[in-house]
Structures are given as C-alpha cells and as structure tokens.
Scaffold this motif. Structure first.
Motif, short mmCIF file in Angstrom:
data_model
loop_
_atom_site.label_atom_id
_atom_site.label_comp_id
_atom_site.label_asym_id
_atom_site.label_seq_id
_atom_site.Cartn_x
_atom_site.Cartn_y
_atom_site.Cartn_z
N ASP A 45 -16.15 -1.26 -10.13
CA ASP A 45 -17.42 -0.55 -10.10
C ASP A 45 -17.55 0.39 -11.30
O ASP A 45 -18.63 0.53 -11.88
N GLY A 54 -24.40 -0.42 -12.97
CA GLY A 54 -24.21 0.37 -11.76
C GLY A 54 -25.53 0.73 -11.10
O GLY A 54 -26.62 0.58 -11.68
N GLN A 58 -24.40 5.67 -8.97
CA GLN A 58 -23.18 5.48 -9.76
C GLN A 58 -23.37 5.89 -11.22
O GLN A 58 -22.49 6.50 -11.82
#
Length: 339
Positions: A45, A54, A58
């Motif tokens: 991620d 993302g 994020q």
C-alpha cells in the motif's frame, strides 16, 4: 572506466555492491517507517501510494504526514555522515568527528542562544544553529592554522573548543526560564518528530549543492589523507581544497543540526562502518552517505518501535549505539598504539 568527456572514473565492484545493498536497506526501512503508526499500511500500500495509486486518505497520511519525516531522516543521516567523513579524512584520525571537535556544540550554542535569549521560533532556531556551526568552524580553523592545518592540531583545538562550548550550553540552560529550558533540552536531544516539508526543502537544496561539490573533491581528499607533502607532489592545491571541504563539512553538519537537532555519533560511525564494509581505502563518500542515511532510518525505527508505547527521540538511540561504538574504536586505537 573513461567517460566520453575524458574523465577517468574508477568503480570498485565491492564498493558498488555495498552501496546498492545499503540503498536497498534504506529504501525498505523507509517504506516500513511510512507504513507504521496509528493508521498502519502494508508495504504494498505504501509503495502504491508513493506511485500515485493510493486512496485520498492514504495520500494525505503518506505524502503530508510521514514522507517528510523519512526524507528528513535520509538527508540528515547522509549529511552527518559526509561531514564526519570529511573531518576524519582531513584530520587523518578516526576520532576527528564533528561530534568530538566542537562543531556540533557550536551549532547547539547558536540554536540555544536563540531559544533562551530571544525566544525565537523554529526558523530562527534553525538559523542560529547554522550560524553557530559556521562561526565555530571558522574559529577552529583560525586557531588550528599554523603554516597549514595539521590533523592532530585540528583535533586538539576542536576538543578544547568543544569543552568551552559545552560549558556555554550548560550556562544557557541554567539561565533559561522553565519553558525555554524544557524546549532547549528537548531540542538538544535530537528528534525527527513533527518534521515536515519546511525542513525537507532547505536540506534538499543544501545537499543538491554540496554533495556534487564534495564528491568532485573525493580524489583530492584521498590524497590529503596521505599528508600535505604527498598531496602537493600529486598536484593537489592543498589549502584551497582543505578550505572548501572544511566549509562543506561545517555546512552539512549545521544544516542537519538545524533540521533535527544535534543527533549524536552518526557522523563518527558512518564513515568507519562504510570503510569496513567496502574494504577500500579513502573516504568512500558515496558509501558513507548511504550508510549514514540507513543508520538514521534504522535508529528511528528502533526509537519508535523497540520500546512498546514508549517513543524515544532518535538522538537517544544514536547516542547509546554511538557511545558503544566510540568505546570500541578507542580500544582498537589503543591496541594499535595510536593513542
């Protein structure tokens, strides 16, 4: 290897492998640090977010909150390591680190003077740290100069200046009120907490200017390790080269201290560890810079994860580990009969 422009470049295979491995370790540690915290993220991620894939949450957490801290750690670690390599090579002494010979204390005096005497903000404190380091560097150079700057004389003068500046630091702390004394103590510990893009850009600009300059002086610096007479015989303009490198080392240290406080012993240990890994003579500047960045990132991970809920300033971890390394270095030098 010779470039099309006629510049000869020597690449040591072992050094190249060490640099690549250290860079990979630093990159992996950086991704792990970015993914750690109250909002944990997986390795994939983090990489995806850095590549622009993302979610909005994020992106905010990675790019605005965590990435700047990691970049400051990388740049501060590399800057401190290069500063240490320069001073150790010029003094021809593994103890000739800015931690030992007064330059770090000079930056601390400059910053604490701003905190205690003027109650200045973060920008003023950073300016004070840079000014203190530069003034101390000039003073040590002048005091150590006698038909050139001899390595042992530089170390001895620096140790004397460091002792005096340490006394000034204690005096400033005792004269401060409670709030300023607490703020000064926290700053002197050395920390990456709360670092943002305001610290990244000045550091990045400094490194963009100074790193190519220092790397271009890598060969003359190696020649200076053999002594002034040998360097003269090999065509090195000794005093001009020494002044350029001293100024670069002081600015590296001052800029790093301004961004993160006086983080101890990275400058002392990174160069020596890089030499041992590469097994190559000379300052090994590229390997040293990558080693410093990796060391500080690992120390930051230890400070934030190794003690449960107790989060330590990174300067505490580097101080403990660096102190152990200094003792080992002193024992090694004593056994070799050099001290």
């Amino acid at each position: 290897m010779r470039t099309p422009g006629g510049l000869s470049v020597r690449v040591d295979p072992r050094s190249a492998v060490v640099v690549l491995l250290l860079a990979a370790a630093a990159a992996a540690t950086a991704v792990i640090l970015i993914g750690s915290g109250d909002f944990p993220m997986s390795f994939g991620d983090v990489v995806g977010t850095l590549l622009g894939n993302g979610t909005p949450a994020q992106e905010l957490i990675v790019r605005q909150l965590r990435l700047p801290r990691v970049l400051v750690a990388l740049l501060v670690g590399a800057s401190l390591a290069l500063s240490g390599a320069i001073f150790q090579s010029l003094s021809r002494n593994p103890l000739g680190s800015p931690d030992v010979i007064g330059f770090g204390q000079g930056s601390a005096v400059g910053a604490l003077s701003v905190i205690v005497l003027t109650q200045g903000g973060a920008l003023a404190v950073a300016g004070g740290a840079v000014a203190g380091g530069v003034v101390t560097g000039a003073a040590v150079y002048v005091l150590a100069f006698r038909r050139g700057v001899h390595g042992l004389r530089l170390v001895l003068v620096g140790i004397g200046v460091a002792s005096m500046l340490t006394a000034v630091i204690h005096y400033l702390v005792t004269k401060a009120n409670l709030v300023d004394a607490t703020r000064a103590t926290l700053w002197m510990t050395g920390s990456l907490d709360g670092r943002d893009w305001a610290q990244v850009w000045p550091l990045l600009g400094m490194c963009a200017v100074l790193m190519p300059l220092v790397f271009l002086h890598g060969r003359p610096l190696r020649m200076l390790e053999m002594g002034d007479d040998a360097a003269y015989a090999l065509g090195v303009p000794v005093e001009r080269t020494r002044v350029v490198l001293l100024a670069s080392g002081v600015l590296f240290l001052s800029g790093a201290t301004a961004a993160a406080g006086p983080i101890a012993f990275v400058a002392l240990s990174a160069s020596q560890l890089a030499r041992r890994l590469t097994r190559s003579p000379g300052p090994n500047l590229v390997a040293t810079a990558v080693m410093g960045a990796a060391l500080l990132l690992v120390a930051d991970w230890v400070a934030t994860h190794a003690f449960g809920d107790s989060l330590l300033p990174v300067g505490v971890v580097t101080g403990v580990l660096g102190g152990c390394y200094l003792l080992r270095l002193l024992v090694t030098e004593r056994r070799a009969g050099r001290i």
